[in-house]
Design an enzyme around this catalytic site. Structure first.
Site, mmCIF file in Angstrom:
data_model
loop_
_atom_site.group_PDB
_atom_site.id
_atom_site.type_symbol
_atom_site.label_atom_id
_atom_site.label_comp_id
_atom_site.label_asym_id
_atom_site.label_seq_id
_atom_site.Cartn_x
_atom_site.Cartn_y
_atom_site.Cartn_z
ATOM 1 C CE LYS A 22 4.971 -7.528 -7.728
ATOM 2 N NZ LYS A 22 4.387 -7.945 -6.448
ATOM 3 C CG ASN A 23 1.140 -8.984 -8.176
ATOM 4 O OD1 ASN A 23 2.216 -9.149 -7.589
ATOM 5 N ND2 ASN A 23 0.528 -7.824 -8.216
ATOM 6 C CB CYS A 117 4.830 -2.612 -0.909
ATOM 7 S SG CYS A 117 5.820 -2.891 -2.374
ATOM 8 N NE ARG A 122 -0.222 -5.192 1.508
ATOM 9 C CZ ARG A 122 0.631 -5.431 0.509
ATOM 10 N NH1 ARG A 122 1.882 -4.997 0.586
ATOM 11 N NH2 ARG A 122 0.272 -6.130 -0.547
ATOM 12 C CG ASP A 305 -0.685 -3.308 -7.777
ATOM 13 O OD1 ASP A 305 -0.704 -4.528 -7.989
ATOM 14 O OD2 ASP A 305 -0.817 -2.816 -6.638
ATOM 15 N NE ARG A 397 9.253 -6.940 -3.372
ATOM 16 C CZ ARG A 397 8.054 -6.609 -2.871
ATOM 17 N NH1 ARG A 397 7.868 -5.449 -2.283
ATOM 18 N NH2 ARG A 397 7.051 -7.456 -2.958
HETATM 19 C C1 EPZ Z 1 -2.037 -8.256 -3.944
HETATM 20 O O1 EPZ Z 1 -1.746 -7.881 -2.607
HETATM 21 C C2 EPZ Z 1 -0.853 -7.786 -4.765
HETATM 22 N N1 EPZ Z 1 0.357 -8.456 -4.300
HETATM 23 C C3 EPZ Z 1 -0.702 -6.275 -4.640
HETATM 24 O O2 EPZ Z 1 0.322 -5.890 -5.552
HETATM 25 C C4 EPZ Z 1 -1.998 -5.602 -5.090
HETATM 26 O O3 EPZ Z 1 -1.889 -4.220 -4.836
HETATM 27 C C5 EPZ Z 1 -3.184 -6.163 -4.289
HETATM 28 O O4 EPZ Z 1 -3.222 -7.601 -4.429
HETATM 29 C C6 EPZ Z 1 -4.523 -5.614 -4.791
HETATM 30 O O5 EPZ Z 1 -4.654 -5.903 -6.158
HETATM 31 C C7 EPZ Z 1 0.600 -9.709 -4.734
HETATM 32 O O6 EPZ Z 1 -0.184 -10.269 -5.488
HETATM 33 C C8 EPZ Z 1 1.879 -10.346 -4.268
HETATM 34 P P1 EPZ Z 1 -5.406 -7.787 -1.129
HETATM 35 P P2 EPZ Z 1 -2.659 -8.451 -1.396
HETATM 36 O O7 EPZ Z 1 -5.444 -8.958 -0.231
HETATM 37 O O8 EPZ Z 1 -3.053 -9.828 -1.727
HETATM 38 C C9 EPZ Z 1 -7.322 -5.896 2.794
HETATM 39 C C10 EPZ Z 1 2.239 -4.802 -6.266
HETATM 40 O O9 EPZ Z 1 2.526 -3.601 -6.345
HETATM 41 N N2 EPZ Z 1 -7.240 -7.239 3.361
HETATM 42 O O10 EPZ Z 1 -6.203 -7.790 -2.386
HETATM 43 O O11 EPZ Z 1 -1.973 -8.182 -0.117
HETATM 44 C C11 EPZ Z 1 -5.946 -5.278 2.543
HETATM 45 O O12 EPZ Z 1 -5.473 -4.662 3.720
HETATM 46 C C12 EPZ Z 1 1.539 -5.314 -5.030
HETATM 47 O O13 EPZ Z 1 2.473 -5.668 -7.155
HETATM 48 C C13 EPZ Z 1 -7.841 -7.478 4.593
HETATM 49 O O14 EPZ Z 1 -8.438 -6.580 5.215
HETATM 50 O O15 EPZ Z 1 -3.899 -7.472 -1.524
HETATM 51 C C14 EPZ Z 1 -6.246 -4.281 1.447
HETATM 52 O O16 EPZ Z 1 -6.764 -3.111 2.020
HETATM 53 C C15 EPZ Z 1 1.305 -4.222 -3.996
HETATM 54 N N3 EPZ Z 1 -7.769 -8.730 5.123
HETATM 55 C C16 EPZ Z 1 -7.332 -4.971 0.626
HETATM 56 O O17 EPZ Z 1 -7.899 -5.981 1.476
HETATM 57 C C17 EPZ Z 1 -7.123 -9.754 4.483
HETATM 58 O O18 EPZ Z 1 -7.093 -10.885 5.018
HETATM 59 C C18 EPZ Z 1 -6.823 -5.639 -0.630
HETATM 60 O O19 EPZ Z 1 -5.758 -6.491 -0.262
HETATM 61 C C19 EPZ Z 1 -6.515 -9.490 3.228
HETATM 62 C C20 EPZ Z 1 -6.597 -8.236 2.689
#
Ligand code: EPZ
Length: 428
Positions: A22-23, A117, A122, A305, A397
């Site tokens: 998915k991701n 989610c 985020r 995840d 999803r």
């Molecule tokens: C991706 O989300 C995945 N979603 C998530 O999977 C996964 O949990 C996550 O990566 C971590 O591996 C998709 O790929 C669609 P991040 P993403 O940016 O990109 C902070 C699932 O269950 N952050 O790596 O949103 C953020 O708040 C889903 O399949 C900032 O502070 O995750 C978090 O604490 C859930 N500023 C951390 O970084 C930013 O600009 C990691 O977020 C971006 C992120």
């Protein structure tokens, strides 16, 4: 409103085949926009995040043709207006990948703030930092993100924290920028590597994906290509946890064992047997499940995840386990639902203390998000009695044909359409 009805207590046995990741696919589908010709994508999972992403492309003017199960031909060369339909984009997190790809192709993009989610705070500050580093201006207003750049110039991008989404968006925006872009403190997940391989198959020049430094030399144009998405490591891990929780014996096919290393290692510590083959793993349980500690980290650490699914398994282990969620600040919303099933879990901030209870009992529960919903399915499979799970749209999803795949392993699970509104929606 649809529910899963699960009669628990049956061992999962047999074989299950894992679908496309998915991701990875929610990043690769928007990336097709960068190509000056049509692309054919294979191993696309039939899940609602994919349907919404394909719909967004279609509504923007792309030609989307289903060539067979999991195979699509997408020609995005006729997109006129780089604006993503608000009503669709606001539902999923990955809609923000249209920012990077439209900016990379047309020098401008207009996309709603992302959905997805609820896992706590985020923000998207690192995405905007990457776009600004490349020369784009970003404006947030009325729930929309507007970005534009006369020219994208390659630059040094250093992420303040490791972020999958911002790493992907930086790659999408930089592949056609003028000159060299160096992304430091980059995320290293398998789907980052899959996107880089896809873009390179179109003629991009990306090196270092999978490490914390990714170098991208901008190219003038990218051609159409054919590409097969990698298997979903989290779907595979979910079935591994389900096999362990039911003390079953399951062969999980179409996996890349290396992508499962941290999950396999943790399961082994809990007392689960994991046998690795070239493109499959066999999971079984002989002895007792024992407590352990888990701390979620960016790849190659233990994936966030998989945190809810493993916490559910630890409810069935002897002793007291500690689970620390280092990535998101509110990813324990499933705990209240597990408590309805007899779990003994206390949560303090980012730490859950799980006292093994040996057995859970079936109960009516509600899925708060995608992976929490998967955790409740695992709990229902292992529990004594019947579990009814509401709001299963969250689960659908990210899991293709979940109830069919589980039934194929001997689970007693059906999807029922029950009139009325979900309790959560009614209350809210
Ligand atoms: C991706 O989300 C995945 N979603 C998530 O999977 C996964 O949990 C996550 O990566 C971590 O591996 C998709 O790929 C669609 P991040 P993403 O940016 O990109 C902070 C699932 O269950 N952050 O790596 O949103 C953020 O708040 C889903 O399949 C900032 O502070 O995750 C978090 O604490 C859930 N500023 C951390 O970084 C930013 O600009 C990691 O977020 C971006 C992120």
């Amino acid at each position: 409103m649809e529910k899963y009805i699960i009669k628990g207590g049956r061992r999962l046995e047999g074989e299950v085949t894992i679908s496309g990741a998915k991701n990875a696919v929610v990043a690769i589908i928007p990336a097709v926009i960068l190509a000056d010709g049509p692309c054919v994508l294979e191993n696309i999972p039939q899940i609602s995040d994919v349907s919404i992403t394909l719909r967004m492309l279609y509504e923007m003017g792309a030609e989307v043709t289903r060539l067979g199960k999991g195979t699509y031909r997408i020609d995005a060369t006729r997109i006129k207006d780089p604006v993503v339909p608000y009503e669709l984009a606001r539902h999923i997190r990955a809609s923000y990948y249209f920012l990077g790809t439209l900016l990379g192709k047309y020098g401008r993009a207009r996309v709603s703030m992302p959905g997805g989610c609820y896992l706590g705070d985020r923000p998207i500050d690192q995405h905007l930092k990457a776009f600004s580093s490349l020369g784009a201006s970003c404006v947030l207003e009325n729930g929309m993100i507007d970005i534009c750049a006369d020219r994208l110039i390659g630059s040094q991008i250093y992420f303040d924290k490791i972020t999958v989404g911002a790493t992907i968006n930086a790659m999408l925006a930089a592949v056609k920028a003028t000159g060299l872009t160096v992304i430091e403190n980059a995320a290293r997940e398998p789907h980052i590597v899959d996107l880089a391989n896809f873009l390179n198959s179109m003629g991009a020049d990306i090196m270092g994906a999978g490490t914390d430094v990714i170098k991208i030399r901008g190219v003038r144009s990218l051609k159409g290509t054919s590409y097969a998405i990698i298997p979903d490591q989290i779907e595979a891990g979910t079935y591994m946890a389900a096999a362990a929780a039911t003390r079953g014996n399951v062969l999980i096919k179409n996996v890349i064992p290396k992508h499962l290393e941290s999950i396999t290692a943790k399961l082994a510590k809990i007392g689960v047997n994991v046998e690795e083959f070239d493109d499959s793993v066999r999971v079984s349980v002989d002895g007792p499940l024992v407590k352990t500690s888990i701390k979620t980290m960016p790849h190659p650490g233990f994936p966030t995840d998989m945190q809810p699914q493993m916490s559910t398994l630890l409810c069935l282990a002897n002793g007291t386990s500690i689970v620390t969620e280092e990535i998101f600040n509110n990813r324990f919303r499933y705990v209240d639902e597990l408590r309805r099933m007899g779990a003994d879990i206390s949560v303090e901030g980012r730490v859950a203390v799980i006292v093994g209870v040996g057995r859970l009992s079936g109960a009516p529960v509600t899925a708060p998000d995608l992976r929490a919903g998967a955790a409740l399915v695992i709990a229902g499979l292992a529990a004594n009695g019947v579990t009814e799970i509401d709001d299963i749209y969250h689960i659908e999803r990210g899991y293709e044909n979940l109830e069919e795949k589980l039934r194929g392993l001997g689970a007693d699970i059906v999807k029922k359409n029950v009139p009325g509104v979900s309790v959560r929606k009614a209350v809210l």
